[in-house]
Design a protein around this motif. Structure first.
Motif, mmCIF file in Angstrom:
data_model
loop_
_atom_site.group_PDB
_atom_site.id
_atom_site.type_symbol
_atom_site.label_atom_id
_atom_site.label_comp_id
_atom_site.label_asym_id
_atom_site.label_seq_id
_atom_site.Cartn_x
_atom_site.Cartn_y
_atom_site.Cartn_z
ATOM 1 N N ILE A 392 25.411 125.724 -34.071
ATOM 2 C CA ILE A 392 26.530 126.443 -34.040
ATOM 3 C C ILE A 392 27.663 126.347 -32.776
ATOM 4 C CG2 ILE A 392 27.660 128.534 -34.621
ATOM 5 C CD1 ILE A 392 25.220 129.276 -36.253
ATOM 6 N N LEU A 393 26.706 126.371 -31.687
ATOM 7 C CA LEU A 393 27.385 126.558 -30.452
ATOM 8 C C LEU A 393 27.813 124.972 -30.132
ATOM 9 C CD1 LEU A 393 24.875 128.637 -28.363
ATOM 10 C CD2 LEU A 393 27.146 129.520 -29.043
ATOM 11 N N ALA A 394 27.210 123.979 -30.529
ATOM 12 C CA ALA A 394 27.464 122.744 -30.365
ATOM 13 C C ALA A 394 28.781 122.205 -31.001
ATOM 14 C CB ALA A 394 26.323 121.897 -30.638
ATOM 15 N N ALA A 395 29.036 122.929 -31.980
ATOM 16 C CA ALA A 395 30.173 122.706 -32.870
ATOM 17 C C ALA A 395 31.555 123.356 -32.452
ATOM 18 C CB ALA A 395 30.169 123.124 -34.326
ATOM 19 N N ARG A 396 31.235 124.204 -31.211
ATOM 20 C CA ARG A 396 32.550 124.954 -30.768
ATOM 21 C C ARG A 396 33.947 123.945 -30.123
ATOM 22 N NH1 ARG A 396 30.812 130.409 -27.425
ATOM 23 N NH2 ARG A 396 30.111 131.469 -29.384
ATOM 24 N N PRO A 397 33.597 123.063 -29.433
ATOM 25 C CA PRO A 397 34.482 122.309 -28.604
ATOM 26 C C PRO A 397 35.370 121.766 -29.962
ATOM 27 C CG PRO A 397 32.262 121.836 -27.778
ATOM 28 C CD PRO A 397 32.030 122.398 -29.021
ATOM 29 N N ASN A 398 36.695 121.422 -29.390
ATOM 30 C CA ASN A 398 37.407 120.694 -30.290
ATOM 31 C C ASN A 398 37.328 119.186 -30.228
ATOM 32 O OD1 ASN A 398 39.286 123.113 -31.208
ATOM 33 N ND2 ASN A 398 39.880 123.136 -28.894
ATOM 34 N N SER A 399 36.784 118.810 -29.262
ATOM 35 C CA SER A 399 36.171 117.453 -29.187
ATOM 36 C C SER A 399 35.780 116.903 -30.384
ATOM 37 C CB SER A 399 35.712 116.980 -27.818
ATOM 38 O OG SER A 399 35.177 115.771 -27.876
ATOM 39 N N PHE A 400 35.960 115.498 -30.816
ATOM 40 C CA PHE A 400 35.270 114.865 -31.785
ATOM 41 C C PHE A 400 34.091 114.192 -31.405
ATOM 42 C CE2 PHE A 400 39.418 115.064 -33.694
ATOM 43 C CZ PHE A 400 39.212 115.490 -34.868
ATOM 44 N N ALA A 401 33.747 114.442 -30.112
ATOM 45 C CA ALA A 401 32.547 113.582 -29.584
ATOM 46 C C ALA A 401 31.120 114.549 -29.985
ATOM 47 C CB ALA A 401 32.515 113.784 -27.915
ATOM 48 N N MET A 402 30.042 113.939 -30.397
ATOM 49 C CA MET A 402 29.026 114.619 -30.872
ATOM 50 C C MET A 402 28.120 115.149 -29.428
ATOM 51 S SD MET A 402 29.607 114.701 -34.103
ATOM 52 C CE MET A 402 28.110 115.238 -34.584
ATOM 53 N N HIS A 403 28.019 116.378 -29.408
ATOM 54 C CA HIS A 403 27.247 116.890 -28.206
ATOM 55 C C HIS A 403 25.705 117.205 -28.365
ATOM 56 C CE1 HIS A 403 31.696 117.752 -27.320
ATOM 57 N NE2 HIS A 403 31.106 117.362 -26.301
ATOM 58 N N ILE A 404 25.318 117.071 -29.761
ATOM 59 C CA ILE A 404 23.670 117.407 -29.948
ATOM 60 C C ILE A 404 23.181 116.560 -30.922
ATOM 61 C CG2 ILE A 404 24.437 119.298 -31.572
ATOM 62 C CD1 ILE A 404 22.322 120.924 -30.083
ATOM 63 N N ARG A 405 22.102 116.526 -31.055
ATOM 64 C CA ARG A 405 21.312 115.650 -32.017
ATOM 65 C C ARG A 405 21.334 116.277 -33.196
ATOM 66 N NH1 ARG A 405 16.967 112.179 -31.170
ATOM 67 N NH2 ARG A 405 16.750 113.091 -29.225
ATOM 68 N N LEU A 406 21.834 115.743 -34.202
ATOM 69 C CA LEU A 406 22.015 116.305 -35.539
ATOM 70 C C LEU A 406 20.678 116.214 -36.390
ATOM 71 C CD1 LEU A 406 25.357 115.610 -36.739
ATOM 72 C CD2 LEU A 406 24.676 117.702 -35.694
ATOM 73 N N PRO A 407 20.150 117.142 -37.279
ATOM 74 C CA PRO A 407 18.851 116.731 -37.868
ATOM 75 C C PRO A 407 19.120 115.930 -39.032
ATOM 76 C CG PRO A 407 19.802 118.715 -38.476
ATOM 77 C CD PRO A 407 20.770 118.428 -37.447
ATOM 78 N N LEU A 408 18.022 115.417 -39.455
ATOM 79 C CA LEU A 408 18.229 114.108 -40.394
ATOM 80 C C LEU A 408 18.123 115.076 -41.843
ATOM 81 C CD1 LEU A 408 15.464 111.766 -39.344
ATOM 82 C CD2 LEU A 408 17.643 111.363 -39.322
#
Length: 408
Positions: A392-408
């Motif tokens: 939830i915290l990793a989704a805060r930025p407005n940037s479209f870059a992916m800042h965290i590993r997403l689960p499969l």
């Protein structure tokens, strides 16, 4: 509405008092000048010398003093300005890094800008790692503020809300603060009232979640790796940085497989294929890595805002809950991906299983066998919130870059 009228009345009273005080002061000065002139005439000084001459002399002396004063500082400033500016460049960059993102757009006019707010870094309390109770069946639904966070003026539809906190802003006030470039301002106008939403400059900057001690540790790592604040990083620089970090933490170099993962991370942080990583994205990425390393899940839950907790409730209740109110781990992973739905359209082509910081505690770093065994494990609402907090915290930025590993 009563609060707004009260605020307006206070402003009007202050303006009226200011006008009265100014008029009173002007009257006092005029009265003193008239009294002094009358005394001079009574003593006969007026007949010996015209009253205009002393005034002309005083004005000439004042003009001369102003000329001397203006000439002195300008010459000294011209002599010391180049040296002082060169000395301050690097120090100011590190200072802005310590206070947050601090990137100042060069194209904005600084002469009429508002004073930026002073960022205060959080402090960890004694019970920071203790479990926090968040009720599932009690929505918080916090209302947005009624007045602009910058100017404290209400203008109805002209206010743009933050999707993370309750603050609202005028686009003009945000522009005058100098925190958003022209394209970012347009994005705010387009998304603030949409389903995607917009994060204000407080919530968009994940680095502000770090304490003074955590930020100091990160800055020391940057200095040792010769990372220049507010600069872009190419892939070779990121690889060099990761090699140094691995050497410091584990006393060994990266393996070939880890180097490939770093390059995948670079691609995830460069969704527009510019060939470099923007400084804010790199800073957010490293800040998340610090949070994952030094904070417990309970501590991260405490950082979530009321709006984020409400969103987590909606997602959890939207899953196939069992009779005992639990979900499977596979459903939890599906929910964790939902926080990044607004990034899917512009994300890179790299597999999401390779996106994120190199961390042994990562959900997908332990192998596929363990993941398969955990898919059937039941999770309560409290478990779901704790494991999802970092996403939830990793989704805060407005940037479209992916800042965290997403689960499969």
């Amino acid at each position: 509405m009563g609060v707004l009228m009260s605020k307006k009345q206070q402003v009007e009273k202050v303006q009226k008092c200011t006008a009265v005080v100014s008029a009173f002061q002007a009257g006092v000065r005029d009265r003193q000048a008239a009294t002094k002139r009358a005394e001079e005439l009574e003593r006969g000084e007026g007949s010996a010398q015209p009253p205009a001459n002393p005034e002309e002399k005083n004005s000439e002396e004042a003009e001369q003093e102003e000329t001397d004063d203006s000439a002195g500082p300008s010459s000294s400033q011209q002599a010391s300005a180049p040296t002082r500016d060169e000395y301050k460049v690097n120090r100011e960059a590190w200072s802005r890094l310590r206070d947050g993102k601090g990137v100042e757009p060069e194209e904005l006019d600084k002469s009429h800008q508002l004073t930026p707010p002073a960022f205060v870094r959080p402090k960890r309390e004694a019970d920071d790692d203790q479990p926090v109770e968040v009720e599932l069946d009690k929505k918080e639904q916090p209302p947005s503020d009624e007045m602009c966070d910058v100017c404290e003026v209400w203008t109805a539809d002209d206010l743009y809300p933050c999707r993370i906190c309750t603050r609202v802003f005028h686009d003009g006030c945000v522009r005058e603060l100098g925190y958003l470039r022209a394209e970012a301002l347009q994005e705010m106008r387009n998304t603030a009232h949409s389903a995607t939403g917009w994060s204000c400059y407080y919530c968009d900057n994940l680095n502000l979640l770090l304490t003074e001690e955590e930020m100091y540790s990160l800055m020391e790592t940057f200095k040792q790796c010769k990372i220049i604040p507010e600069s872009c990083l190419v892939s070779d620089e990121l690889l060099q940085y990761r090699h140094f970090a691995s050497k410091q933490q584990f006393d060994k170099d990266l393996t070939d497989e880890q180097e490939e993962e770093v390059l995948a991370q670079f691609a995830a942080l460069d969704p527009e294929k510019k060939g470099h990583i923007e400084w804010p994205d790199f800073l957010y990425f490293e800040s998340l890595a610090v949070l994952r390393k030094l904070r417990t899940e309970n501590s991260l839950v405490r950082v979530l805002t009321a709006k984020e907790r409400d969103t987590a409730r909606s997602v959890f209740l939207g899953l196939g809950l069992d009779k005992d109110g639990t979900i499977t781990r596979a459903e939890c992973r599906q929910a964790q991906q939902s926080w990044f739905h607004n990034k899917d359209s512009q994300s890179c082509n790299v597999s999401i299983s390779h996106v994120g910081p190199i961390c042994e505690s990562s959900p997908t770093s332990s192998g596929s066998e363990r993941s398969k065994n955990d898919e059937s494990r039941r999770m309560t609402w409290a478990d779901f919130l704790r494991e999802s907090a970092i996403y939830i915290l990793a989704a805060r930025p407005n940037s479209f870059a992916m800042h965290i590993r997403l689960p499969l």
